[in-house]
Design a protein around this motif. Structure first.
Motif, PDB file in Angstrom:
ATOM      1  N   UNK A  14       0.656  -1.200  -0.045  1.00 26.76           N
ATOM      2  CA  UNK A  14      -0.092   0.088  -0.041  1.00 26.76           C
ATOM      3  C   UNK A  14       0.954   1.196  -0.054  1.00 26.76           C
ATOM      4  N   UNK A  15       2.022   1.185   0.912  1.00 24.90           N
ATOM      5  CA  UNK A  15       2.799   2.457   1.070  1.00 24.90           C
ATOM      6  C   UNK A  15       3.368   2.534  -0.330  1.00 24.90           C
ATOM      7  N   UNK A  16       3.981   1.645  -1.174  1.00 22.42           N
ATOM      8  CA  UNK A  16       4.614   1.711  -2.674  1.00 22.42           C
ATOM      9  C   UNK A  16       3.564   2.350  -3.596  1.00 22.42           C
ATOM     10  N   UNK A  17       2.584   1.748  -3.512  1.00 24.87           N
ATOM     11  CA  UNK A  17       1.304   2.129  -4.413  1.00 24.87           C
ATOM     12  C   UNK A  17       0.971   3.704  -4.196  1.00 24.87           C
ATOM     13  N   UNK A 468       2.607  24.637  14.796  1.00 27.56           N
ATOM     14  CA  UNK A 468       2.431  23.252  15.365  1.00 27.56           C
ATOM     15  C   UNK A 468       3.823  22.614  14.872  1.00 27.56           C
ATOM     16  N   UNK A 469       4.584  23.581  14.147  1.00 31.87           N
ATOM     17  CA  UNK A 469       6.110  22.657  13.864  1.00 31.87           C
ATOM     18  C   UNK A 469       5.756  21.686  12.482  1.00 31.87           C
ATOM     19  N   UNK A 470       6.539  21.167  12.132  1.00 34.95           N
ATOM     20  CA  UNK A 470       6.674  20.235  10.935  1.00 34.95           C
ATOM     21  C   UNK A 470       7.623  19.241  10.892  1.00 34.95           C
ATOM     22  N   UNK A 471       7.585  18.383   9.801  1.00 33.86           N
ATOM     23  CA  UNK A 471       8.871  17.353   9.709  1.00 33.86           C
ATOM     24  C   UNK A 471      10.091  17.971   9.626  1.00 33.86           C
ATOM     25  N   UNK A 472      11.144  17.805  10.117  1.00 34.03           N
ATOM     26  CA  UNK A 472      12.424  18.004   9.869  1.00 34.03           C
ATOM     27  C   UNK A 472      12.820  17.906   8.534  1.00 34.03           C
ATOM     28  N   UNK A 480       8.849  10.266   4.264  1.00 32.84           N
ATOM     29  CA  UNK A 480       8.527   9.380   4.969  1.00 32.84           C
ATOM     30  C   UNK A 480       6.840   9.459   4.971  1.00 32.84           C
ATOM     31  N   UNK A 481       6.334   8.116   5.455  1.00 31.70           N
ATOM     32  CA  UNK A 481       4.856   8.217   5.338  1.00 31.70           C
ATOM     33  C   UNK A 481       4.234   9.068   6.348  1.00 31.70           C
ATOM     34  N   UNK A 482       4.944   9.245   7.619  1.00 32.96           N
ATOM     35  CA  UNK A 482       4.624  10.178   8.661  1.00 32.96           C
ATOM     36  C   UNK A 482       4.688  11.560   8.004  1.00 32.96           C
ATOM     37  N   UNK A 483       5.794  11.804   7.278  1.00 35.99           N
ATOM     38  CA  UNK A 483       6.074  13.276   6.834  1.00 35.99           C
ATOM     39  C   UNK A 483       4.620  13.509   5.723  1.00 35.99           C
ATOM     40  N   UNK A 484       4.549  12.662   4.929  1.00 33.96           N
ATOM     41  CA  UNK A 484       3.539  12.889   3.993  1.00 33.96           C
ATOM     42  C   UNK A 484       2.145  12.781   4.632  1.00 33.96           C
ATOM     43  N   UNK A 489      -2.278  16.561   5.931  1.00 32.76           N
ATOM     44  CA  UNK A 489      -3.205  16.964   7.185  1.00 32.76           C
ATOM     45  C   UNK A 489      -3.216  18.378   7.062  1.00 32.76           C
ATOM     46  N   UNK A 490      -1.933  19.069   6.777  1.00 32.08           N
ATOM     47  CA  UNK A 490      -1.708  20.548   7.059  1.00 32.08           C
ATOM     48  C   UNK A 490      -2.511  21.099   5.641  1.00 32.08           C
ATOM     49  N   UNK A 491      -2.424  20.356   4.563  1.00 28.76           N
ATOM     50  CA  UNK A 491      -2.968  21.150   3.473  1.00 28.76           C
ATOM     51  C   UNK A 491      -4.438  21.147   3.429  1.00 28.76           C
ATOM     52  N   UNK A 492      -5.002  20.017   3.984  1.00 29.48           N
ATOM     53  CA  UNK A 492      -6.523  19.841   4.186  1.00 29.48           C
ATOM     54  C   UNK A 492      -7.059  20.892   5.062  1.00 29.48           C
ATOM     55  N   UNK A 493      -6.402  21.104   6.270  1.00 32.00           N
ATOM     56  CA  UNK A 493      -6.920  21.965   7.103  1.00 32.00           C
ATOM     57  C   UNK A 493      -6.864  23.451   6.480  1.00 32.00           C
TER      58      UNK A 493
END
Length: 615
Positions: A14-17, A468-472, A480-484, A489-493
């Motif tokens: 799923x992550x690769x797709x 809120x800060x963000x990924x380094x 990474x999946x968490x960064x994406x 989430x940032x973009x949607x809000x």
């Protein structure tokens, strides 16, 4: 173990797709061309001669160093004109390790990159404290210091003879086969390193990391008010820039088989700087174009790591002339940040959905006995104010009475000489702007401060990022999946807020003055702060815009935000404020309900009477 692998397989798939889908959406025609050129570069050793392979590899490595410098100049806004020093550090460390320790070539290169990155961290940390002009001067001095050190320590640089490196061998372990890299192999390594540098640049620029840098670069005051000072991000970009420069130097010295200090002097730094400037800093492929142009016009002299004295002197004249011309005609550079096609036109009064969260730190914001001195003058003199969430508090007074100074103290932009600031009973006096924003205190500036080339959506994203800060840098580079997930989430809000306020898709620089003021308020309220500090928000607004502002502030207060307003429009203040504090000459002369306060004889004499003027 097999069951674990079986369970993990669907998640990996799923992550690769998802990654492939994201890549296909982000793909641009220019990347097709770049990929084709990369394939050509990798395949060239099959048809070129050894001498040409060495020349191409050297030129590509110069491109790697230029792309690295673009990270510092184009993204971090740190105009280093001494970046050749990091190339020299990478080269001399790789040479010294190869000669004195016998470490394998790849290991020496990795350690040389680390050394250049550490040097970049040291230089970058100091440069953050300087204005751009002084960054340029300091980096130029640094390039001369490195050159002087190499000249003064012959045991390190080899003096006029240089340092001959032992042949590089790659051992394959159990197979018992030793390989000696050819110039063609170095050409492939250089092309792959260039591709990595370009990917790093694009990845750093396009994510939240790059957005924070773009905001700080375009308008430092607006970025600071949102908690986006950018120091950490700028330093990380500078360190990555130095690492790529060191990598270019380390690979180049192993390709040449000799370290010659004259090849890594200050001229190399100027050449890199001109290449980035000539090709338009901040663009993806501009530095490569600059390197190519310099290679052609200077007969290959300045773009090579190995120069003959006559060619070097000729190259200095050409590079100097190009530098003067580029400085004379260059006017800034575009910020290549993806602009998503989102947002709704019109300017309706916002309506906060009932599901919006309450302010993050409800309570009381209090200034106790605050004193600010400028020489012998007290801009604030034993000032005490108490502000509640869910209420609108007006700060009024004549010009120079200390209103903006008090807002700066409350927001963390100015530390009081005496007294303290409490938030919910917690002493926050020593917290800076970024920490105050994270705690729920956000201020807008008195003058209009927006990021001209960014869309409203990107403004709101930047505001959320500051709160809120963000990924380094590492997570953003690797996507990474968490960064994406965090970026999505940032973009949607941010998209929801933009649609709620009715901003369009135009860059902020094309909005009217009133729209820019509303955009500033939208940024400040994006993270639902506990306290919103507004400095003359209605400046330049027509009557209809002020009505929209009134409804907006009342709705914010109704949803629990404490709003502090510095405003000269008394009619607007009377219609919205629950309480008011009047300052005169840095002292509080009245506080209470607006109608009562503004009728106080002392207030009439100190403030209202001055506004009316004589007669």
């Amino acid at each position: 173990m097999s069951s674990v692998a079986h369970e993990a397989r669907p998640r990996v798939g799923s992550a690769l797709r998802t990654a492939v889908t994201d890549l296909s959406r982000a793909w641009r025609p220019r990347w097709t061309l770049a990929t084709a050129l990369w394939l050509v570069g990798v395949a060239l050793p099959l048809v070129t001669s050894t001498a040409l392979e060495s020349r191409i590899a050297t030129l590509v490595l110069m491109g790697v160093a230029a792309v690295g410098l673009n990270l510092a100049i184009g993204l971090a806004a740190m105009p280093s004109i001494g970046h050749g020093a990091f190339v020299a550090i990478g080269a001399v460390v790789a040479a010294a390790l190869a000669v004195h320790t016998g470490l394998p070539g790849p290991v020496a290169v990795v350690l040389a990159i680390v050394a250049a990155a550490l040097a970049g961290a040291a230089v970058g940390a100091g440069a953050l404290r300087l204005q751009p002009t002084f960054v340029a001067i300091a980096s130029w001095v640094g390039a001369w210091l490195v050159a002087g050190l190499l000249d003064a320590v012959p045991s390190l640089s080899g003096g006029s003879r240089g340092v001959a490196l032992p042949p590089v061998e790659v051992r394959t372990g159990p197979l018992g086969i030793d390989l000696a890299p050819t110039p063609g192999a170095y050409q492939v390594i250089a092309v792959c390193l260039l591709a990595l540098a370009l990917l790093a640049f694009v990845s750093a620029r396009s994510g939240p990391f790059g957005l924070g840098l773009a905001a700080a670069r375009q308008n430092a005051d607006a970025a600071r008010s949102l908690g986006l000072a950018g120091g950490r991000r700028r330093l990380q970009a500078f360190v990555l820039s130095a690492a790529f420069a060191g990598a270019a130097g380390a690979v180049a010295v192993e390709l040449a088989g000799v370290f010659d200090a004259t090849s890594y002097g200050p001229l190399l730094s100027i050449t890199l700087f001109v290449a980035v400037l000539l090709g338009r800093r901040g663009t993806t492929f501009g530095p490569l174009l600059g390197v190519a142009v310099l290679s052609v016009v200077s007969l290959g002299g300045p773009t090579a790591f190995t120069l003959s004295p006559s060619v070097a002197r000729f190259g200095q004249l050409i590079v100097g002339a190009i530098l003067l011309g580029a400085v004379a005609v260059r006017r800034g550079h575009p910020d290549e940040i993806e602009t998503p096609p989102r947002g709704a036109d019109g300017t309706p009064i916002p309506s906060w959905p009932s599901g919006d969260p309450a302010p993050r730190a409800p309570g009381v914001l209090r200034a106790e006995s605050v004193v600010i001195r400028y020489g012998g003058v007290r801009a604030l003199d034993e000032v005490h104010v108490e502000l509640d969430t869910g209420r609108i508090h007006a700060l009024v007074g004549p010009n120079g009475s200390g209103k903006t100074t008090l807002l700066r103290v409350l927001s963390g932009d100015l530390e009081p000489h005496e007294g303290r600031v409490l938030l919910g009973g917690r002493d926050v006096t020593e917290l800076d702007i970024a920490a105050r924003v994270a705690s729920g205190i956000v201020r807008t500036n008195q003058r209009t401060t927006v990021f001209d080339s960014l869309t409203p959506l990107q403004h709101i994203e930047a505001a959320l990022l500051g709160a809120r800060g963000g990924p380094g840098l590492v997570r953003d580079l690797l996507k990474t999946p968490s960064a994406r997930a965090a970026a999505d989430g940032l973009r949607q809000e941010a998209r929801q807020i933009v649609e709620r306020y009715g901003f369009g898709q135009r860059p902020a620089g094309e909005l009217s003055g009133a729209e820019q003021r509303f955009l500033m308020i939208a940024m400040a309220t994006a993270s639902r702060p506990s306290f919103l500090l507004l400095d003359e928000p209605s400046a330049g607004m027509a009557t209809g815009d002020k009505e929209r502002l009134r409804a907006m502030l009342q709705e914010l207060a109704a949803h629990g935000t404490g709003v502090v307003v510095v405003e000269h429009d008394l009619r607007l203040l009377r219609s919205i404020a629950d309480t008011a504090t009047v300052l005169d000459a840095g002292r509080v002369i009245a506080s209470g309900a607006p109608d009562v306060v503004l009728r106080d004889p002392h207030v009439v004499e100190a403030y209202v009477g001055r506004l009316r003027g004589p007669g």
